[in-house]
Design an enzyme around this catalytic site. Sequence first.
Site, PDB file in Angstrom:
ATOM      1  N   GLY A 157       0.793  -1.223   0.000  1.00  0.00           N
ATOM      2  CA  GLY A 157       0.000   0.000   0.000  1.00  0.00           C
ATOM      3  C   GLY A 157       0.823   1.270   0.000  1.00  0.00           C
ATOM      4  O   GLY A 157       1.976   1.298  -0.434  1.00  0.00           O
ATOM      5  N   CYS A 158       0.226   2.334   0.518  1.00  0.00           N
ATOM      6  CA  CYS A 158       0.790   3.678   0.392  1.00  0.00           C
ATOM      7  C   CYS A 158       2.097   3.863   1.155  1.00  0.00           C
ATOM      8  O   CYS A 158       2.864   4.763   0.840  1.00  0.00           O
ATOM      9  CB  CYS A 158      -0.227   4.715   0.865  1.00  0.00           C
ATOM     10  N   ASN A 159       2.356   3.050   2.163  1.00  0.00           N
ATOM     11  CA  ASN A 159       3.606   3.195   2.912  1.00  0.00           C
ATOM     12  C   ASN A 159       4.783   2.503   2.227  1.00  0.00           C
ATOM     13  O   ASN A 159       5.938   2.673   2.625  1.00  0.00           O
ATOM     14  CB  ASN A 159       3.465   2.633   4.328  1.00  0.00           C
ATOM     15  N   ALA A 160       4.537   1.718   1.174  1.00  0.00           N
ATOM     16  CA  ALA A 160       5.532   0.786   0.645  1.00  0.00           C
ATOM     17  C   ALA A 160       6.749   1.451   0.021  1.00  0.00           C
ATOM     18  O   ALA A 160       7.810   0.833  -0.076  1.00  0.00           O
ATOM     19  CB  ALA A 160       4.883  -0.146  -0.377  1.00  0.00           C
ATOM     20  N   MET A 366       2.321   6.414   5.236  1.00  0.00           N
ATOM     21  CA  MET A 366       1.410   5.608   6.056  1.00  0.00           C
ATOM     22  C   MET A 366       0.497   4.807   5.144  1.00  0.00           C
ATOM     23  O   MET A 366       0.207   5.212   4.019  1.00  0.00           O
ATOM     24  CB  MET A 366       0.615   6.475   7.028  1.00  0.00           C
TER      25      MET A 366
END
Length: 379
Positions: A157-160, A366
Amino acid sequence: MTIDSVRREVLPAPVRAEAVPTVRARIVGVGTAVPPLSYSQQEVLDVFGVTDPKARGVFLNSSIERRHLVLPPIGADGRPVGEPQGDLLDKHKKHAVESGIRALEECLKRAGAGLSDLRHLCCVTSTGFLTPGLSALIIRELGIDRHCSRSDIVGMGCNAGLNALNLVAGWSVANPGELGVVLCSEACSAAYAMDTSMRTAVVNSLFGDGAAAVAVVADGNASRTTPGALGDDGPRILRFASCIIPEAVDAMRYDWDRDLNRFSFYLDPQIPYVVGAHAEIVVDRLLAGTGLLRGDISHWLVHSGGKKVIDAVVVNLGLSRHDVRHTTGVLRDYGNVSSGSFLFSYERLLNERVTRPGDYGVLMTMGPGSTLETALVQW
């Protein structure tokens, strides 16, 4: 345990100061790319015929002006053509590869490097599943040396993007002078469940398509793979810190929607408050043992997760609107482009030419887990 019961945890014991290594990974280039067509929020509402006042309000009060998207063609009835899951996977493959290639080429150009200098390619995506992954497809498409090592991070997801940067920074330290690249390529329009319900309105109003790449090389003796004065103005990567919130594991998820017969992304409305409550914890852990205070950080590059997420981080960390100007600017112009969002902000910071030698910066992302990732850098 529900997300509403998430409580602030006690800050763990300070991380012991690290011995200064002889080799540091350094950011030496960045590049971004988006699909050619962009849409205002009103235009997206018109395309999909969203009439529910509450759903429309989510779109129009999002602090997003435009997003680059690959929307389905319009059929004879004036409505968007339906996209079954197989077509969405094809869309992801096509546009994640196309945008990814353009972002990679821009990144290498800024680093003063070429495809022949690349020694490790790490590709990040969460908007579709491919085997072989993006790294193999892009290496084939561009004719990159078959001996280039590679890795793929899928589904974080967006934290990756920061998870990947952590791994490639470690690879760089183990291979001084060799060039590694993290490439985040997200075709978020291939992960949409397009209906007019409030459940999907939050997701459909937020995400945009885009790719971003960052080049990393570790300080070391010059080698045949290090072209010229590779990215002399890039910051050194000093350390990383993570914080997972297990009790909020279901708050952000991408799973099968049996009603819509496709994958669908879900965001809990409480996510901004949970992220905000843990932002201070992870940043304090990042700075523990360094002698630095938050006030010593000159540059904050925070994931453009949405207006409420940004507001929560600002309040909990005591930041100013100027501190997150690039975060809000990226949200305004591109929406949330998932794992590569913070690199869009980093590119804008570099284009400002305001960083000075010795400045510290914090990168923060995050995403699902629920997770916060941070990195400390210094110019």
